[in-house]
Design an enzyme around this catalytic site. Structure first.
Site, PDB file in Angstrom:
ATOM      1  N   GLN A 125     -18.978   5.948 -12.481  1.00 21.93           N
ATOM      2  CA  GLN A 125     -20.080   6.713 -11.899  1.00 21.93           C
ATOM      3  C   GLN A 125     -19.618   7.365 -10.602  1.00 21.93           C
ATOM      4  O   GLN A 125     -19.080   6.672  -9.733  1.00 21.93           O
ATOM      5  CB  GLN A 125     -21.241   5.753 -11.629  1.00 21.93           C
ATOM      6  N   GLY A 126     -19.802   8.655 -10.480  1.00 26.75           N
ATOM      7  CA  GLY A 126     -19.402   9.349  -9.250  1.00 26.75           C
ATOM      8  C   GLY A 126     -20.611   9.804  -8.462  1.00 26.75           C
ATOM      9  O   GLY A 126     -20.929  10.994  -8.422  1.00 26.75           O
ATOM     10  N   SER A 128     -21.458   7.919  -5.230  1.00 27.45           N
ATOM     11  CA  SER A 128     -21.235   7.624  -3.810  1.00 27.45           C
ATOM     12  C   SER A 128     -20.183   8.546  -3.203  1.00 27.45           C
ATOM     13  O   SER A 128     -19.184   8.869  -3.835  1.00 27.45           O
ATOM     14  CB  SER A 128     -20.762   6.180  -3.639  1.00 27.45           C
ATOM     15  N   SER A 160     -16.602   2.058  -8.856  1.00 26.16           N
ATOM     16  CA  SER A 160     -16.285   0.871  -9.654  1.00 26.16           C
ATOM     17  C   SER A 160     -15.591   1.291 -10.938  1.00 26.16           C
ATOM     18  O   SER A 160     -15.964   2.303 -11.524  1.00 26.16           O
ATOM     19  CB  SER A 160     -17.563   0.112 -10.001  1.00 26.16           C
ATOM     20  N   GLU A 243     -29.704   1.535 -13.814  1.00 29.41           N
ATOM     21  CA  GLU A 243     -28.801   0.687 -13.051  1.00 29.41           C
ATOM     22  C   GLU A 243     -29.551  -0.443 -12.351  1.00 29.41           C
ATOM     23  O   GLU A 243     -29.070  -1.567 -12.285  1.00 29.41           O
ATOM     24  CB  GLU A 243     -28.058   1.545 -12.018  1.00 29.41           C
ATOM     25  N   ASN A 366     -30.638  -2.701  -0.610  1.00 32.79           N
ATOM     26  CA  ASN A 366     -31.943  -3.366  -0.648  1.00 32.79           C
ATOM     27  C   ASN A 366     -32.925  -2.799   0.371  1.00 32.79           C
ATOM     28  O   ASN A 366     -34.133  -2.873   0.173  1.00 32.79           O
ATOM     29  CB  ASN A 366     -31.756  -4.880  -0.485  1.00 32.79           C
ATOM     30  N   GLU A 367     -32.401  -2.210   1.429  1.00 33.92           N
ATOM     31  CA  GLU A 367     -33.296  -1.538   2.390  1.00 33.92           C
ATOM     32  C   GLU A 367     -33.961  -0.337   1.718  1.00 33.92           C
ATOM     33  O   GLU A 367     -35.145  -0.067   1.932  1.00 33.92           O
ATOM     34  CB  GLU A 367     -32.514  -1.087   3.624  1.00 33.92           C
TER      35      GLU A 367
END
Lengths: 386, 337
Positions: A125-126, A128, A160, A243, A366-367
Site C-alpha cells: 500500500q502506498g 504514507s 509494509s 484496513e 488512534n488519535e
C-alpha cells in the site's frame, strides 16, 4: 439472540481444521524477507491457492469460493488458532484486491486479481509519505497525465511488505493545483518499472520488510487508475475501511495472547495483583471478541453500522495492555525473552509486543480514530483548521 | 448466529421509556428524595402493569417464563432513566433465585404475587449489611456462604442507612433465626443466580453510562469557550470518544452475557463477570468524563447530572466492584489452564 454457530458453520470449521491439520507447514518458517523464507512462504501460499483456500471469501469468478461473511470469519479464526504463517500478500488480499473489486472495471479485475491470489504479484500500500502519516490529504507524490500514461514522481514511506512487493496501490496527486483530498487519484503501480527505487527500511523490533519507495519519472498506464482520475479519496476510503474495519482473526490472536499471559501468570506464582489484572484484561478481550462478532453480524446482514474505529482503536489498545502485563509478569525475563513463540512460531512476544505498539499508529493513528468517533459517531464539530 | 434482540424486546424497552418519562423523570426523583419511603406507587404500578414483574417468573407460577434476554434492554433503560427503585433485585435477582432454588411450596407462596406485582422481592447476595429497598419489599433472598436463603421481611428488623445516592434506600437487615428459610436448590442454582445479578447489573450500568455521555455530547455542543463550542476541542472530543468506545464494546459483551445466562451456557458465569467488569469500566469513565466536561454547572445541586453520577458511583460497588469482579474472573481464567 442466538450466539451459536449453525451445524453447517460448525461442519465448515471442522473441514478447515482437518485441512489445516493435514497441510500446515511443519516447523517454523524463516522470515519471508530472506531468500529461503520467501520460498517457504511461497510453497505454503501455493498449497493454499491450489486447494482454493487462498482467498475463500472472494467471488468464484475472481478465484475465490464465495464464502459468506460468517464463513470468512470462521476461516480467519481457524487460521489464527492454528498459528499459521502470516499471509505473504495480505495487503493485496485484504485491502488492494477488494478495493479493485469494489471500484475497478471488469478488465481491471481480470488483470489484477489472479496475480494476488497466486502471489505472482505481491502488493503493498502506498499511502504514507514523509509529510503525510495519518493525514492522507497531504500526499505530495504527483501523477502527471500525458495521454495514456501517468508519470509518477515522489516518495512513499513505511511501506509494509515493500521489500518483497511487486505492485503498489498508491495515492498520487494528479491535479497540481489541488489541495486536501481533492485531486488525488488511486492507481496501481508496477514496482518493476524503470524509475522505481525500493530502499529497505529497518523497523524498531528488528524485523525487516518496511521500505521507502522512490519514484522518478515512472510511467504508469492510465488504465491502472481505479475509479476516476481525481476520485482517489473515495476509492481509498474503501481500502481504509477494510484496513481498520474487520478483525481478521485478531480476536483469536488476542485470546492466544491472553492464554500466554495466564500461563506466565501461573508460572510466576499467581500473586493477587497479577490475577486481578488478568481478570480485568480477560473481560476486555472477551468484549473485543463480541465486537468482532457484532461487526461480522452487521456485514452479514447487510447493515451498515460502522464499528471500524472502535475496533481499531480499542482492539490495538487492549492487545498492548495484554502484552504490557505479560512483560510485567515475566519481570527481568522479559528483557531476554526468545525471538520465537512458545510453539516455535516465527514471531515471539518481543516482535508481537512492538508490532502491537505499531498497530496503534498504522491504519490511521488512534488519535485519528478518536477524532473520527467524535465527529462521525457523536456528531461533534470539526476542529477549525488554521 | 443471531446477534439481535426480537422486535418485542425492543418494543418492551420503548414502552418502558414512555412510562418512565412520566413516573421516573428527574423531577419525580428529586420529589422522592425527601419522602419517607423514597418510593413511588405510580412507578411500581407502571412496572407491574407492563408485566415486567412477571417476565422471569415461570409459567406454572403465573409468570411469562421469559429470560434475562427479555429484560436486558429494559434494564438498560432503567439505568438510562436512573429509575428511583431497586428494580434489578425486584425484577431479576429475587424472582430468579426463588424460581431456580426454591421448593415448590416457596415458589407457590411467593412467585404468583411477584408476577402480578402484589409482592415485592429484594435480594442481597453480598451480605445483609446493605440491602436495597427492604422497607418496601415483602420477601428477601440472601446469600450465606455457598447457600441461598429466603426471609419474610415483615419478620425482620431493618436499620435504615444513609446512601450517597439519595434515591437509593439501603438497610441493614437482621433475619431472626426462625424467619430464615433455606432455598433447597441453592447449591445447584447459586452460580446462575450470581450470573443473573452480574449480567443484569451490567445492563443497568451501560444505560447509566450512555445517558451520561448523551447528556455531555449535547452540552459540549452548546457551551462556548474561547469563542467556539467546546465540543470542537480535541481534548474534549477524545474524552468522549474514549468513553463511547468503552460503552460500545462493553455493550456487546453485556448483550452476549445476557444471552449466555439465559441459555444456561457453560461459560455464562465467565461471560457475566466479564460483562460486569467492562460495564463498570465504561460507567467509571463516562462518570468521570461527564462531570469533567460539564465543568462547574455539573457540580451544582440544581443540575440533574448528579442523579446519574451518584447512581453510577453507588452501583459501582453494589454488586461486586471492579476489583472483586476482576479477582474472580482472573481466578476463573487460571482455572481453565
Amino acid at each position: 439472540m442466538d450466539l451459536t454457530f449453525t451445524p453447517e458453520q460448525q461442519a465448515f470449521r471442522r473441514e478447515l481444521q482437518d485441512w489445516f491439520t493435514e497441510n500446515r507447514p511443519q516447523g517454523r518458517l524463516d522470515s519471508p524477507y530472506s531468500e529461503p523464507g520467501f520460498s517457504q512462504h511461497m510453497e505454503w501460499e501455493t498449497k493454499l491457492h491450489a486447494a482454493g483456500w487462498a482467498a475463500p471469501s472472494w467471488p468464484s469468478e475472481a478465484g475465490g469460493r464465495d464464502l459468506d461473511p460468517w464463513a470468512e470469519f470462521i476461516y480467519d479464526e481457524e487460521y489464527a488458532r492454528f498459528r499459521l504463517p502470516e499471509r505473504l500478500n495480505k495487503m493485496g488480499l485484504v485491502h488492494g484486491g477488494p478495493t479493485v473489486m469494489a471500484h475497478g472495471t471488469e478488465q481491471q479485475k481480470r488483470a489484477f486479481l489472479p496475480g494476488i491470489l497466486d502471489c505472482s504479484d505481491i502488493w503493498c500500500q502506498g499511502f504514507s509519505e514523509p509529510g503525510a502519516g495519518s493525514d492522507l490529504a497531504a500526499v505530495r507524490t504527483t501523477g502527471r497525465i500525458e495521454g495514456d500514461t501517468m508519470v509518477v514522481d515522489g516518495q512513499k514511506i513505511w511501506t509494509s511488505q515493500g521489500v518483497i512487493a511487486t505492485t503498489m496501490f498508491a495515492l498520487v496527486r494528479t491535479d497540481p493545483q489541488s489541495r486536501g483530498h481533492r485531486g488525488i487519484t488511486f492507481v496501481i503501480i508496477d514496482l518493476r518499472s524503470p524509475g522505481v527505487e525500493v530502499r529497505p527500511l529497518g523497523q524498531l523490533h528488528g524485523n525487516p520488510g518496511f521500505a521507502e519507495v522512490f519514484f522518478t519519472g515512472v510511467e504508469v498506464p492510465v488504465a491502472n487508475v481505479i475509479g476516476e482520475v481525481g476520485d482517489g479519496w473515495r476509492v481509498a476510503s474503501t481500502s481504509l475501511a477494510l484496513e481498520r474495519g474487520t478483525s481478521r482473526g485478531s480476536q483469536t490472536r488476542m485470546e492466544q495472547a491472553l492464554v500466554d499471559l495466564a500461563r506466565d501468570t501461573a508460572d510466576a506464582g499467581s500473586d493477587p495483583r497479577s490475577v486481578r489484572r488478568l481478570g480485568e484484561l480477560a473481560a476486555w478481550v472477551s468484549a473485543y471478541e463480541q465486537a468482532a462478532y457484532a461487526s461480522t453480524h452487521e456485514i452479514a446482514t447487510g447493515r451498515s453500522k460502522d464499528y471500524s474505529s472502535f475496533i481499531k482503536m480499542l482492539g490495538t489498545e487492549i492487545l498492548t495492555a495484554v502484552h504490557e502485563e505479560n512483560l510485567e509478569v515475566l519481570q527481568a525475563g522479559a528483557e531476554v525473552m526468545a525471538d520465537h513463540g512458545p510453539n516455535n512460531e516465527m514471531f515471539g512476544m518481543r516482535r508481537n509486543y512492538w508490532h502491537g505498539r505499531g498497530a496503534e499508529i498504522y491504519a490511521g493513528s488512534n488519535e485519528i480514530q478518536r477524532n473520527l468517533i467524535a465527529e462521525r459517531q457523536l456528531g461533534l464539530p470539526k476542529e477549525p483548521r488554521g | 448466529m443471531k446477534i439481535a434482540f426480537e422486535p418485542e424486546q425492543h418494543d418492551l424497552a420503548a414502552g418502558f421509556d414512555r412510562a418512565a418519562a412520566a413516573v421516573a423523570s428527574p423531577q419525580v426523583a428529586r420529589g422522592l428524595w425527601d419522602t419517607e419511603t423514597g418510593r413511588s406507587a405510580d412507578l411500581w404500578r407502571a412496572v407491574a402493569e407492563m408485566g415486567l414483574t412477571a417476565i422471569v417468573v415461570p409459567g406454572q407460577n403465573e409468570g411469562f417464563g421469559g429470560t434475562l434476554v427479555d429484560l436486558a434492554l429494559v434494564l438498560e433503560r432503567i439505568g438510562h432513566h436512573a429509575v428511583p427503585d431497586a428494580l434489578l433485585e425486584a425484577l431479576v435477582t429475587g424472582p430468579v433465585a426463588i424460581a431456580r432454588a426454591g421448593s415448590s411450596k416457596q415458589q407457590e407462596a411467593w412467585l404468583p404475587g411477584i408476577a402480578d406485582g402484589s409482592i415485592r422481592a429484594t435480594a442481597a447476595l453480598r451480605g445483609l449489611t446493605s440491602v436495597p429497598d427492604a422497607h418496601v419489599s415483602d420477601v428477601l433472598v440472601y446469600r450465606e456462604g455457598e447457600s441461598l436463603h429466603l426471609a419474610d421481611l415483615s419478620r425482620c428488623a431493618l436499620t435504615p442507612l444513609v446512601s450517597m445516592d439519595p434515591s437509593r434506600r439501603q438497610f441493614a437487615v437482621e433475619v431472626p433465626p426462625e424467619a430464615a428459610e433455606p432455598l433447597p436448590g441453592s447449591a445447584a442454582a447459586l452460580e446462575a443466580v450470581l450470573a443473573h445479578e452480574a449480567s443484569g447489573s451490567a445492563s443497568v450500568l451501560i444505560g447509566l453510562a450512555q445517558r451520561m455521555i448523551d447528556y455531555t455530547v449535547d452540552y459540549v455542543q452548546v457551551r462556548e469557550q474561547f469563542g467556539r463550542v467546546i465540543g470542537s476541542f480535541q481534548a474534549v472530543k477524545h474524552q468522549l470518544a474514549d468513553a463511547t468506545a468503552r460503552i460500545v464494546l462493553a455493550r456487546f459483551q453485556v448483550h452476549a452475557a445476557a444471552a449466555k445466562v439465559a441459555a444456561g451456557a457453560e461459560d455464562a458465569r465467565h461471560a457475566s463477570l466479564a460483562a460486569r467488569r467492562v460495564a463498570l469500566d465504561a460507567e467509571f469513565e463516562a462518570n468521570r468524563a461527564a462531570l469533567q466536561l460539564h465543568g462547574g454547572i455539573g457540580f451544582t445541586w440544581e443540575h440533574d447530572l448528579q442523579i446519574w453520577l451518584k447512581r453510577g458511583k453507588a452501583l459501582e460497588q453494589a454488586h461486586g466492584n471492579r476489583g472483586e469482579v476482576a479477582d474472580e474472573l482472573g481466578a476463573a481464567v487460571l482455572a481453565t489452564l
